[in-house]
Design a protein around this motif. Structure first.
Motif, PDB file in Angstrom:
ATOM      1  N   ALA A  34       0.820  -1.213   0.000  1.00 46.02           N
ATOM      2  CA  ALA A  34       0.000   0.000   0.000  1.00 46.02           C
ATOM      3  C   ALA A  34       0.858   1.268   0.000  1.00 46.02           C
ATOM      4  CB  ALA A  34      -0.954  -0.016   1.200  1.00 46.02           C
ATOM      5  N   ILE A  35       1.912   1.278   0.798  1.00 43.04           N
ATOM      6  CA  ILE A  35       2.749   2.480   0.841  1.00 43.04           C
ATOM      7  C   ILE A  35       3.489   2.662  -0.486  1.00 43.04           C
ATOM      8  CG2 ILE A  35       4.853   1.515   1.868  1.00 43.04           C
ATOM      9  CD1 ILE A  35       5.003   4.076   3.607  1.00 43.04           C
ATOM     10  N   GLU A  36       3.817   1.573  -1.168  1.00 40.22           N
ATOM     11  CA  GLU A  36       4.458   1.695  -2.485  1.00 40.22           C
ATOM     12  C   GLU A  36       3.503   2.315  -3.502  1.00 40.22           C
ATOM     13  OE1 GLU A  36       7.673   1.399  -3.239  1.00 40.22           O
ATOM     14  OE2 GLU A  36       7.904   1.025  -1.089  1.00 40.22           O
ATOM     15  N   ILE A  37       2.232   1.935  -3.444  1.00 36.51           N
ATOM     16  CA  ILE A  37       1.226   2.559  -4.317  1.00 36.51           C
ATOM     17  C   ILE A  37       1.147   4.054  -4.000  1.00 36.51           C
ATOM     18  CG2 ILE A  37      -1.225   2.678  -4.916  1.00 36.51           C
ATOM     19  CD1 ILE A  37      -1.369  -0.353  -4.161  1.00 36.51           C
ATOM     20  N   ALA A  38       1.064   4.380  -2.712  1.00 37.97           N
ATOM     21  CA  ALA A  38       0.940   5.781  -2.287  1.00 37.97           C
ATOM     22  C   ALA A  38       2.151   6.602  -2.723  1.00 37.97           C
ATOM     23  CB  ALA A  38       0.759   5.847  -0.772  1.00 37.97           C
ATOM     24  N   LYS A  39       3.344   6.026  -2.591  1.00 33.84           N
ATOM     25  CA  LYS A  39       4.560   6.735  -3.018  1.00 33.84           C
ATOM     26  C   LYS A  39       4.556   6.955  -4.527  1.00 33.84           C
ATOM     27  CE  LYS A  39       7.697   5.139   0.625  1.00 33.84           C
ATOM     28  NZ  LYS A  39       8.829   4.223   0.904  1.00 33.84           N
ATOM     29  N   LYS A  40       4.128   5.942  -5.274  1.00 34.25           N
ATOM     30  CA  LYS A  40       4.071   6.047  -6.736  1.00 34.25           C
ATOM     31  C   LYS A  40       3.097   7.156  -7.143  1.00 34.25           C
ATOM     32  CE  LYS A  40       5.029   4.057 -10.805  1.00 34.25           C
ATOM     33  NZ  LYS A  40       6.287   3.598 -11.342  1.00 34.25           N
ATOM     34  N   MET A  41       2.062   7.373  -6.335  1.00 34.01           N
ATOM     35  CA  MET A  41       1.088   8.427  -6.594  1.00 34.01           C
ATOM     36  C   MET A  41       1.608   9.799  -6.153  1.00 34.01           C
ATOM     37  SD  MET A  41      -2.362   6.506  -5.286  1.00 34.01           S
ATOM     38  CE  MET A  41      -3.457   7.854  -5.770  1.00 34.01           C
ATOM     39  N   LYS A  42       2.777   9.775  -5.520  1.00 31.72           N
ATOM     40  CA  LYS A  42       3.385  11.001  -4.989  1.00 31.72           C
ATOM     41  C   LYS A  42       2.485  11.682  -3.934  1.00 31.72           C
ATOM     42  CE  LYS A  42       6.271  12.060  -9.044  1.00 31.72           C
ATOM     43  NZ  LYS A  42       6.669  10.736  -9.248  1.00 31.72           N
ATOM     44  N   LEU A  43       1.834  10.851  -3.121  1.00 26.64           N
ATOM     45  CA  LEU A  43       1.037  11.383  -2.023  1.00 26.64           C
ATOM     46  C   LEU A  43       1.986  11.937  -0.961  1.00 26.64           C
ATOM     47  CD1 LEU A  43      -1.722   8.627  -1.663  1.00 26.64           C
ATOM     48  CD2 LEU A  43      -1.897  10.851  -2.789  1.00 26.64           C
ATOM     49  N   PRO A  44       1.537  12.928  -0.183  1.00 26.66           N
ATOM     50  CA  PRO A  44       2.407  13.493   0.854  1.00 26.66           C
ATOM     51  C   PRO A  44       2.922  12.427   1.821  1.00 26.66           C
ATOM     52  CG  PRO A  44       0.398  14.798   0.603  1.00 26.66           C
ATOM     53  CD  PRO A  44       0.218  13.562  -0.230  1.00 26.66           C
ATOM     54  N   ASN A 169     -10.132  -7.195 -12.849  1.00 20.92           N
ATOM     55  CA  ASN A 169     -11.133  -6.585 -11.967  1.00 20.92           C
ATOM     56  C   ASN A 169     -11.049  -5.062 -11.935  1.00 20.92           C
ATOM     57  OD1 ASN A 169     -12.937  -8.567 -10.454  1.00 20.92           O
ATOM     58  ND2 ASN A 169     -10.949  -9.578 -10.483  1.00 20.92           N
ATOM     59  N   LYS A 170     -10.331  -4.512 -12.883  1.00 18.15           N
ATOM     60  CA  LYS A 170     -10.202  -3.061 -13.038  1.00 18.15           C
ATOM     61  C   LYS A 170     -11.588  -2.470 -13.338  1.00 18.15           C
ATOM     62  CE  LYS A 170      -7.629   0.143 -16.015  1.00 18.15           C
ATOM     63  NZ  LYS A 170      -6.580   0.205 -17.049  1.00 18.15           N
ATOM     64  N   GLY A 171     -12.006  -1.514 -12.519  1.00 10.30           N
ATOM     65  CA  GLY A 171     -13.311  -0.900 -12.701  1.00 10.30           C
ATOM     66  C   GLY A 171     -14.449  -1.701 -12.100  1.00 10.30           C
ATOM     67  N   LEU A 178      -5.983   3.235  -9.881  1.00 14.66           N
ATOM     68  CA  LEU A 178      -5.105   2.590  -8.899  1.00 14.66           C
ATOM     69  C   LEU A 178      -4.579   1.260  -9.416  1.00 14.66           C
ATOM     70  CD1 LEU A 178      -6.897   3.324  -5.506  1.00 14.66           C
ATOM     71  CD2 LEU A 178      -4.970   4.525  -6.546  1.00 14.66           C
ATOM     72  N   VAL A 179      -5.378   0.562 -10.201  1.00 15.22           N
ATOM     73  CA  VAL A 179      -4.912  -0.685 -10.806  1.00 15.22           C
ATOM     74  C   VAL A 179      -3.702  -0.401 -11.686  1.00 15.22           C
ATOM     75  CG1 VAL A 179      -5.450  -2.495 -12.496  1.00 15.22           C
ATOM     76  CG2 VAL A 179      -7.092  -1.944 -10.690  1.00 15.22           C
ATOM     77  N   ASP A 180      -3.798   0.629 -12.530  1.00 14.84           N
ATOM     78  CA  ASP A 180      -2.676   0.971 -13.406  1.00 14.84           C
ATOM     79  C   ASP A 180      -1.423   1.318 -12.605  1.00 14.84           C
ATOM     80  OD1 ASP A 180      -4.243   0.518 -15.634  1.00 14.84           O
ATOM     81  OD2 ASP A 180      -4.728   2.641 -15.934  1.00 14.84           O
ATOM     82  N   ILE A 181      -1.611   2.064 -11.527  1.00 13.56           N
ATOM     83  CA  ILE A 181      -0.475   2.443 -10.684  1.00 13.56           C
ATOM     84  C   ILE A 181       0.124   1.198 -10.026  1.00 13.56           C
ATOM     85  CG2 ILE A 181       0.177   3.677  -8.566  1.00 13.56           C
ATOM     86  CD1 ILE A 181      -1.994   5.806  -9.501  1.00 13.56           C
ATOM     87  N   PHE A 182      -0.730   0.333  -9.493  1.00  8.40           N
ATOM     88  CA  PHE A 182      -0.253  -0.885  -8.849  1.00  8.40           C
ATOM     89  C   PHE A 182       0.508  -1.765  -9.839  1.00  8.40           C
ATOM     90  CE2 PHE A 182      -0.849  -5.348  -7.562  1.00  8.40           C
ATOM     91  CZ  PHE A 182      -0.164  -5.310  -6.359  1.00  8.40           C
ATOM     92  N   LEU A 183      -0.059  -1.975 -11.012  1.00 12.30           N
ATOM     93  CA  LEU A 183       0.592  -2.821 -12.009  1.00 12.30           C
ATOM     94  C   LEU A 183       1.942  -2.246 -12.440  1.00 12.30           C
ATOM     95  CD1 LEU A 183      -2.470  -3.796 -14.235  1.00 12.30           C
ATOM     96  CD2 LEU A 183      -1.329  -5.211 -12.508  1.00 12.30           C
TER      97      LEU A 183
END
Length: 194
Positions: A34-44, A169-171, A178-183
């Motif tokens: 989860a934190i890797e997804i968040a970092k990839k999204m450049k969340l604070p 299961n995208k969508g 988020l699926v695209d970011i995770f993949l």
């Protein structure tokens, strides 16, 4: 205070992991994905840290699920499945008094990580962007780790199969962005060709 919060969260997470050896390290793995997804999204940074805490605690409500259901080796009955589906609400009730968890989204993660983008999830049947972003992130991480880990009731699947399940299961179950970011976390980086 933040260090104590993290230590307490890890202790609660470990309590759940020790209760069921088949899910040992699941919460930690979910938090890491989860934190890797968040970092990839450049969340604070603080949001990333809160998502990590929420990942550690997402299944804390399973402490309140009877052991014979939690560790059942076969398929769950309809009634048993309904009992399992109470774990987000149980977890929420367990930690709702922690004011920082309300402010930072940890309670949203615990309560809503089984909601589905198409509205067919639980406990509230939230749909799309009505599901808090932090819970949508942890939901993908949770599903991926559950598929790629051995459980008492099923064997793990390989990473490629799990990624294809997330993709398909995208969508539906998952937020398409988020699926695209995770993949993208699993894309092979080609070395520079010189």
């Amino acid at each position: 205070m933040e260090k104590q919060n993290l230590e307490l969260t890890e202790a609660l997470s470990n309590a759940l992991d020790y209760r069921d050896t088949y899910t040992q390290h699941h919460s930690e793995n979910v938090a890491k994905y989860a934190i890797e997804i968040a970092k990839k999204m450049k969340l604070p940074k603080n949001v990333c840290e809160d998502i990590y805490l929420g990942g550690l605690l997402h299944d804390i409500g399973k402490i309140g699920i009877p052991e014979d259901i939690l560790k059942k080796p076969g398929k769950l009955t309809k009634r048993e499945l309904e009992v399992i589906k109470t774990h987000p609400t149980i977890g929420y009730e367990m930690i709702k008094h922690v004011s920082s968890f309300n402010r930072n989204g940890v309670l949203d993660i615990v309560l809503y990580h089984h909601e589905r983008y198409d509205g067919k999830g639980y406990p509230k049947g939230l749909k799309g962007d009505n599901i808090p972003l932090v819970a949508r992130i942890v939901g993908i991480a949770d599903t991926f780790d559950a598929m790629t880990s051995n459980r008492i009731y099923k064997s793990q699947v390989n990473v490629e199969y799990a990624l294809n399940e997330i993709r398909s299961n995208k969508g539906k179950q998952f937020d398409p962005e988020l699926v695209d970011i995770f993949l993208s976390l699993f894309e092979k980086v080609e070395p520079d060709q010189k």
